[in-house]
Design an enzyme around this catalytic site. Structure first.
Site, PDB file in Angstrom:
ATOM      1  N   LYS A 264      -4.629  -6.730   3.036  1.00 38.15           N
ATOM      2  CA  LYS A 264      -4.521  -5.565   2.132  1.00 38.15           C
ATOM      3  C   LYS A 264      -5.906  -5.214   1.572  1.00 38.15           C
ATOM      4  O   LYS A 264      -6.255  -4.046   1.432  1.00 38.15           O
ATOM      5  CB  LYS A 264      -3.529  -5.871   0.992  1.00 38.15           C
ATOM      6  CG  LYS A 264      -3.498  -4.828  -0.128  1.00 38.15           C
ATOM      7  CD  LYS A 264      -3.081  -3.473   0.358  1.00 38.15           C
ATOM      8  CE  LYS A 264      -2.801  -2.397  -0.656  1.00 38.15           C
ATOM      9  NZ  LYS A 264      -3.534  -2.263  -1.855  1.00 38.15           N
TER      10      LYS A 264
ATOM     11  N   GLU B 234     -10.066   2.049   3.830  1.00 36.88           N
ATOM     12  CA  GLU B 234      -9.710   3.276   3.087  1.00 36.88           C
ATOM     13  C   GLU B 234     -10.966   3.862   2.405  1.00 36.88           C
ATOM     14  O   GLU B 234     -11.191   5.071   2.453  1.00 36.88           O
ATOM     15  CB  GLU B 234      -8.641   2.888   2.071  1.00 36.88           C
ATOM     16  CG  GLU B 234      -8.167   3.971   1.150  1.00 36.88           C
ATOM     17  CD  GLU B 234      -7.164   3.390   0.130  1.00 36.88           C
ATOM     18  OE1 GLU B 234      -6.236   2.657   0.529  1.00 36.88           O
ATOM     19  OE2 GLU B 234      -7.327   3.655  -1.072  1.00 36.88           O
TER      20      GLU B 234
ATOM     21  N   HIS C  67      -7.716  -3.493   4.331  1.00 34.59           N
ATOM     22  CA  HIS C  67      -7.103  -2.159   4.419  1.00 34.59           C
ATOM     23  C   HIS C  67      -7.763  -1.237   3.389  1.00 34.59           C
ATOM     24  O   HIS C  67      -8.157  -0.106   3.704  1.00 34.59           O
ATOM     25  CB  HIS C  67      -5.594  -2.278   4.160  1.00 34.59           C
ATOM     26  CG  HIS C  67      -4.912  -0.994   3.806  1.00 34.59           C
ATOM     27  ND1 HIS C  67      -5.051  -0.384   2.569  1.00 34.59           N
ATOM     28  CD2 HIS C  67      -4.098  -0.177   4.513  1.00 34.59           C
ATOM     29  CE1 HIS C  67      -4.352   0.737   2.548  1.00 34.59           C
ATOM     30  NE2 HIS C  67      -3.764   0.885   3.715  1.00 34.59           N
ATOM     31  N   ASN C  68      -7.900  -1.719   2.159  1.00 38.43           N
ATOM     32  CA  ASN C  68      -8.508  -0.883   1.123  1.00 38.43           C
ATOM     33  C   ASN C  68      -9.981  -0.618   1.410  1.00 38.43           C
ATOM     34  O   ASN C  68     -10.486   0.474   1.132  1.00 38.43           O
ATOM     35  CB  ASN C  68      -8.362  -1.539  -0.260  1.00 38.43           C
ATOM     36  CG  ASN C  68      -6.960  -1.397  -0.806  1.00 38.43           C
ATOM     37  OD1 ASN C  68      -5.998  -1.248  -0.049  1.00 38.43           O
ATOM     38  ND2 ASN C  68      -6.816  -1.461  -2.116  1.00 38.43           N
TER      39      ASN C  68
ATOM     40  N   SER D  16       0.830  -1.207   0.000  1.00 40.90           N
ATOM     41  CA  SER D  16       0.000   0.000   0.000  1.00 40.90           C
ATOM     42  C   SER D  16       0.861   1.252   0.000  1.00 40.90           C
ATOM     43  O   SER D  16       1.961   1.262   0.534  1.00 40.90           O
ATOM     44  CB  SER D  16      -0.912   0.032   1.229  1.00 40.90           C
ATOM     45  OG  SER D  16      -1.640   1.241   1.232  1.00 40.90           O
TER      46      SER D  16
END
Ligand code: NBP
Length: 483
Positions: free
Chosen positions: A187, A194, A190-191, A133
């Site tokens: 990940k 986000e 995480h996105n 990231s």
């Protein structure tokens, strides 16, 4: 500098934006880097523009590239996710020897990573799916890296990944996350977080702009100020920059010139789908994905805007500007907290489902730098899991519970104001409903169970004794115990 005879510690396949920046990052940090791209022009361009930044070993065939790596060979794939990644994995597995390590640094779906790890392991090589990231800038100056795959590969890869990762207070923003697809899974989440973080910032902006009647430049100042408190984060920082920016052609605020239809590449959608599959209520993330989809439903939106849908007659609230700004800040903090809490719930559920043993403290540590959701409050999240590794939900940590005492009233006021003003605030509102659902002593799920028993004999449990029960709805309405 390039030297065809020197063996490289690491190789990068795919030299578009991400790959070339990552290769430069390796080289700048003292590693000799083998580089290869399907079309040699990109390799030449990289060496020509940046060859002096460190030691690069360029190749024009995958065989030469593999031969230029020291053993065990380590090659990071940075090509377009999907079929291109499969093609490159196949080429590398063919050319490499047993024990070599293939790393996929693209945005792969974690289930693809699980499949690829099995296939590559069957061919005698190691496969590591690593979430990276930080975008273009992070790849060059220090990303957050989330590698999965075998622990054994991490022993070899750890030092070299640590040499290029972002670093916060002497701690590199990289650690082994768990087996096979664990790295790409976290990940993905995480996105998803986000997406939610960006949406709640967007909702705060919308309320200040059209609720408090503020201009973008003035709101930029507010965000700038917020960035020095609890909300201190990369996304708040860049929001202030974007809002302060004028369109170079017209001089108007840039945000007014940009078409209000948000794009997405799929990781938020994957996170929402996975949340549904695991049965984890990630309402903030899912609402954020829907909000982007709605923003892009251009035809429907223009039909609705042409006066087709009534706004209602409820009078808008009069808001005191200064108080409203502070309320919006607190509502934003609360909704953001819910999004992170839900994201960590999804990671916990995924970790249990796939047997990864992901440590949430690791994520709170490595997400502090390099990545898009880097934020000061990740230190608090780390402390929360340090205090209690088995927290039932992040928001139940004593520190965050204390914060919520101060946030709850402003949060409610903002959702009421948004509703009365007729301004959309899907994540502010749905996060509050999620919060109240968690708190509620009784949920209407009892009624739903009654309805399900009525039309489908799905049975129900009782609050006063064990067992499973059914009412003879179409008969004498007597109670029967089914087990
Ligand atoms: P792209 O996703 O635009 O992919 C372009 C690269 O893929 C080029 O090197 C291209 O080679 C190569 N490629 C393709 Br397309 N098909 C290929 C094939 N069949 N065989 C070999 N190579 C092939 O690059 P990017 O934007 O640098 O992203 C790389 C990866 O990193 C992606 O998985 C992306 O999702 C991920 N990622 C991107 C970001 C970001 O901010 N952009 C952030 C985090 C992760 P060619 O030059 O010969 O066409």
């Amino acid at each position: 500098m390039t030297d065809k005879n020197e063996l490289a510690q690491i190789g990068v396949v795919g030299l578009a934006v991400m790959g070339s920046n990552l290769a430069r990052n390796f080289a700048r940090n003292g590693n000799t880097v083998a580089v290869y791209n399907r079309s040699p022009e990109k390799t030449h361009a990289l060496i020509e523009a940046h060859g002096e930044e460190g030691n690069f070993v360029p190749s024009e065939t995958i065989e030469d590239f593999v031969a230029s790596l020291e053993r065990p060979r380590k090659a990071i794939i940075m090509v377009k996710a999907g079929k291109a990644t499969d093609a490159v994995i196949d080429q590398l597995a063919e050319a490499m020897d047993d024990g070599d390590i293939i790393i996929d640094g693209g945005n792969a779906l974690f289930t693809d990573t699980i499949r690829r790890e099995k296939d590559v392991a069957a061919r005698g090589k190691h496969f590591v799916g690593a979430g990276i990231s930080g975008g273009e800038e992070g790849a060059l100056n220090g990303p957050a890296i989330m590698p999965g795959g075998p622990k054994e590969s991490w022993e070899t890869l750890g030092p070299i990944l640590e040499s290029i990762a972002a670093n916060v207070d002497g701690t590199p923003c990289v650690t082994h996350i768990g087996a096979d697809g664990a790295g790409h899974f976290v990940k993905m989440v995480h996105n998803g977080i986000e997406y939610a973080d960006m949406q709640v910032i967007g909702e705060a902006y919308q309320l200040l702009r059209y609720g408090a009647g503020m201009e973008p430049a003035e709101i930029a100042e507010v965000f700038h100020e917020w960035n020095s408190g609890d909300l201190d984060s990369y996304l708040i920082e860049i929001t202030a920059e974007v809002l302060a920016q004028k369109d170079p052609e017209t001089g108007a605020p840039l945000v007014d010139i940009i078409v209000d239809a948000a794009g997405q590449k799929g990781t938020g959608r994957w996170t929402a789908i996975n949340g549904l599959e695991l049965g984890v209520p990630i309402t903030g993330i899912a609402e954020s994905v829907f909000a982007r989809a709605l923003s892009s439903s251009t035809a429907q939106r223009s039909a609705a805007q042409e006066g087709q849908l009534p706004a209602g007659t409820i009078k808008a609230l009069d808001v005191d500007k200064a108080e409203f700004i502070e309320d919006v800040r607190r509502a934003l903090y609360a909704a953001k907290l819910i999004a992170y809490s839900q994201g960590f719930d999804e990671i916990k559920a995924g970790s249990e489902e796939f047997g990864w043993d992901v440590d949430p403290r690791d994520l709170a540590t490595i997400w502090r730098g390099g990545c898009i959701i880097r934020a000061k409050f990740l230190d608090r999240i780390r402390a929360a899991y340090d205090n209690n590794a088995d927290l039932p939900a992040l928001i139940l940590d004593p520190y965050f519970k204390g914060e919520l005492e101060d946030l709850i009233d402003p949060w409610r006021r903002v959702v009421v104001a948004a509703t009365q003003l007729g301004l959309p605030a899907p994540v502010f509102a749905s996060s509050l409903s999620y919060y109240d659902s968690l708190r509620a002593e009784r949920l209407p799920a009892a009624l739903i169970q009654g309805q399900r028993d009525f039309f489908g004999a799905h049975t129900f449990k009782r609050t006063d004794k064990p067992g499973t029960f059914h009412i003879e709805w179409s008969g004498d309405r007597s109670l029967t115990q089914t087990d």
